[in-house]
Design a protein around this motif. Sequence first.
Motif, mmCIF file in Angstrom:
data_model
loop_
_atom_site.group_PDB
_atom_site.id
_atom_site.type_symbol
_atom_site.label_atom_id
_atom_site.label_comp_id
_atom_site.label_asym_id
_atom_site.label_seq_id
_atom_site.Cartn_x
_atom_site.Cartn_y
_atom_site.Cartn_z
ATOM 1 N N TYR A 43 -10.708 11.332 14.082
ATOM 2 C CA TYR A 43 -11.249 10.154 13.461
ATOM 3 C C TYR A 43 -10.741 9.217 14.098
ATOM 4 N N ALA A 44 -11.463 8.777 13.482
ATOM 5 C CA ALA A 44 -11.903 7.294 13.581
ATOM 6 C C ALA A 44 -10.149 6.190 13.930
ATOM 7 N N PRO A 45 -9.774 5.344 14.703
ATOM 8 C CA PRO A 45 -8.967 4.525 14.776
ATOM 9 C C PRO A 45 -8.581 3.586 13.375
ATOM 10 N N GLY A 46 -10.161 3.027 12.908
ATOM 11 C CA GLY A 46 -10.392 2.075 12.207
ATOM 12 C C GLY A 46 -10.325 2.641 10.037
ATOM 13 N N GLN A 47 -9.916 4.590 10.499
ATOM 14 C CA GLN A 47 -9.516 4.926 9.497
ATOM 15 C C GLN A 47 -7.791 5.210 8.882
ATOM 16 N N LEU A 48 -7.449 4.940 9.761
ATOM 17 C CA LEU A 48 -5.966 5.070 9.759
ATOM 18 C C LEU A 48 -5.319 3.911 8.052
ATOM 19 N N GLU A 49 -5.793 3.334 8.141
ATOM 20 C CA GLU A 49 -5.395 1.847 6.845
ATOM 21 C C GLU A 49 -5.513 3.047 5.615
ATOM 22 N N GLN A 50 -7.275 3.753 5.526
ATOM 23 C CA GLN A 50 -6.863 4.274 4.073
ATOM 24 C C GLN A 50 -5.949 5.739 4.310
ATOM 25 N N ALA A 51 -5.534 5.971 5.122
ATOM 26 C CA ALA A 51 -5.282 7.105 5.591
ATOM 27 C C ALA A 51 -4.022 7.310 5.160
ATOM 28 N N ARG A 52 -3.209 5.976 5.305
ATOM 29 C CA ARG A 52 -1.807 5.247 5.064
ATOM 30 C C ARG A 52 -2.090 4.986 3.601
ATOM 31 N N LEU A 53 -2.833 4.375 2.509
ATOM 32 C CA LEU A 53 -2.994 3.741 1.536
ATOM 33 C C LEU A 53 -3.040 4.694 0.745
ATOM 34 N N VAL A 54 -3.441 5.998 1.387
ATOM 35 C CA VAL A 54 -3.462 7.665 0.563
ATOM 36 C C VAL A 54 -1.924 8.357 0.702
ATOM 37 N N ALA A 55 -1.290 7.502 1.532
ATOM 38 C CA ALA A 55 0.300 8.804 1.379
ATOM 39 C C ALA A 55 1.186 7.973 0.705
ATOM 40 N N TRP A 56 1.053 6.534 0.440
ATOM 41 C CA TRP A 56 1.865 5.600 -0.388
ATOM 42 C C TRP A 56 1.367 5.928 -1.156
ATOM 43 N N LEU A 57 -0.131 6.347 -1.614
ATOM 44 C CA LEU A 57 0.091 6.278 -3.328
ATOM 45 C C LEU A 57 0.669 8.106 -3.653
ATOM 46 N N ARG A 58 0.179 8.967 -2.637
ATOM 47 C CA ARG A 58 0.542 10.385 -2.858
ATOM 48 C C ARG A 58 2.408 10.240 -3.414
ATOM 49 N N ARG A 59 3.458 9.311 -2.386
ATOM 50 C CA ARG A 59 4.988 9.449 -3.018
ATOM 51 C C ARG A 59 4.920 8.430 -4.476
ATOM 52 N N LEU A 60 3.874 7.956 -4.691
ATOM 53 C CA LEU A 60 3.819 7.204 -5.939
ATOM 54 C C LEU A 60 4.362 8.666 -7.195
ATOM 55 N N GLY A 61 3.025 9.299 -6.858
ATOM 56 C CA GLY A 61 2.475 10.451 -7.295
ATOM 57 C C GLY A 61 1.578 10.306 -8.332
ATOM 58 N N MET A 62 0.481 9.352 -7.569
ATOM 59 C CA MET A 62 -0.697 9.689 -8.160
ATOM 60 C C MET A 62 -1.225 10.254 -8.153
ATOM 61 N N PRO A 63 -2.057 11.225 -9.249
ATOM 62 C CA PRO A 63 -3.392 12.245 -8.787
ATOM 63 C C PRO A 63 -4.191 11.769 -7.692
ATOM 64 N N LEU A 64 -4.649 12.779 -7.142
ATOM 65 C CA LEU A 64 -6.080 13.055 -6.619
ATOM 66 C C LEU A 64 -6.725 11.845 -7.055
ATOM 67 N N ALA A 65 -6.972 12.543 -7.662
ATOM 68 C CA ALA A 65 -8.977 11.338 -8.489
ATOM 69 C C ALA A 65 -8.293 10.761 -8.888
ATOM 70 N N ARG A 66 -7.600 10.065 -8.975
ATOM 71 C CA ARG A 66 -6.639 8.423 -9.206
ATOM 72 C C ARG A 66 -7.040 8.097 -8.161
ATOM 73 N N ILE A 67 -6.450 8.721 -7.420
ATOM 74 C CA ILE A 67 -6.238 7.812 -5.594
ATOM 75 C C ILE A 67 -8.418 7.698 -5.451
ATOM 76 N N ARG A 68 -8.811 8.675 -5.552
ATOM 77 C CA ARG A 68 -10.051 8.422 -4.774
ATOM 78 C C ARG A 68 -10.899 7.250 -5.034
ATOM 79 N N ARG A 69 -10.224 6.947 -6.843
ATOM 80 C CA ARG A 69 -10.753 5.793 -7.714
ATOM 81 C C ARG A 69 -10.512 4.504 -6.797
ATOM 82 N N VAL A 70 -9.322 4.771 -6.597
ATOM 83 C CA VAL A 70 -8.573 3.367 -6.390
ATOM 84 C C VAL A 70 -8.516 3.028 -4.682
#
Length: 360
Positions: A43-70
């Motif tokens: 992975y590229a270091p520049g992908q960390l921001e998106q990865a952290r966003l995904v992690a935070w949204l998963r902690r909110l309980g957001m479904p993966l399909a909606r995370i993809r849209r976000v």
Amino acid sequence: MELLTIGAFAKASRLSPKALRLYDELGLLTPARVDPDTGYRRYAPGQLEQARLVAWLRRLGMPLARIRRVCAMDPGEAAGEIRAYWARVEADTAARRDLAAFLVDHLTGKDPAMSRTTAPLTLRYAALSDTGRVRPSNQDTAYAGSRLLAVADGYGTGGALAGAAAVDALRSLESETVPAGDLLGALEDALGRAEQAVHGVTSPGDDGADADAGTTLTAMLWTGSQLALVHIGDSRVHLLRDGELFQITHDHTVVQSLIDEGRLTPEEAVSHPQRSLLMRALGRGADSTPDLRLHDARAGDRYLLCSDGLSTVVPAEDVHRVLADTPGPEDAVRELVDLANASGGPDNVSCVVADVSAPA
């Protein structure tokens, strides 16, 4: 640019390697490079921001399909989508909290039908429906009985039949013996019958004229100290208590969802071209998920159920004044309908007013 191994990227992003592999398979977080021989991901270091966003949204309980849209949105749109998601979570949590309190009372032997009062409260009620000044026919249905209060607002070619069928399906609750612990269950079962009744009268004929027909439905079932509420659509329930007026339903409309997301103000919603576009209703192909909850009644409470033919044309302060100043339910419903017609009567208008009082 040096790429990170999946292990290093997982540590930095606080996502497990297993989660990263899943997100790659779903197209949610694609590695910068995959070794063609070993399949090893980097992975590229520049992908960390998106990865952290995904992690935070998963902690909110957001479904993966909606995370993809976000993740595909720009920051402003993504923030609005997160606000909308969390508003829905809070609404669902509130409904479950009411149900949990009800179940706790029931399972600990507290009879919710007779609690909080030494004797059952009484209900005085009146209902009135009017065509208005513009529409050629009335597609609303308003009903008030000793146990059931209901308003339905039909739409489409067969809207009048749909609304009447939905309310008729609930009227059996007037004569049924409903166990105190099954009040919401009985109302949900009756809603299922109402949905089938609506489908029955809106079955497409040879020309499919009724295929787009359906109805909103907002109803309350009275037990003597509590009111069980079922709500689908944009009719409303208001409660006048201790001089204050509260709206206790949430509109299931596109415009209300835009308000919830912060994309629209309530003032802007008044003239929005999609203000009547429903997100939930009873009808073929419609989302019929209801709001179900219980409300404890008090002596002195006044409830108003109304179609949007009232709420969209009569200011809230005028509704408040009528409910606070008009003594009887019959006079109150008449004055509210008159106000809607005096404001142009652009839609059918229906009102049910019910007063809760202590027995004499």
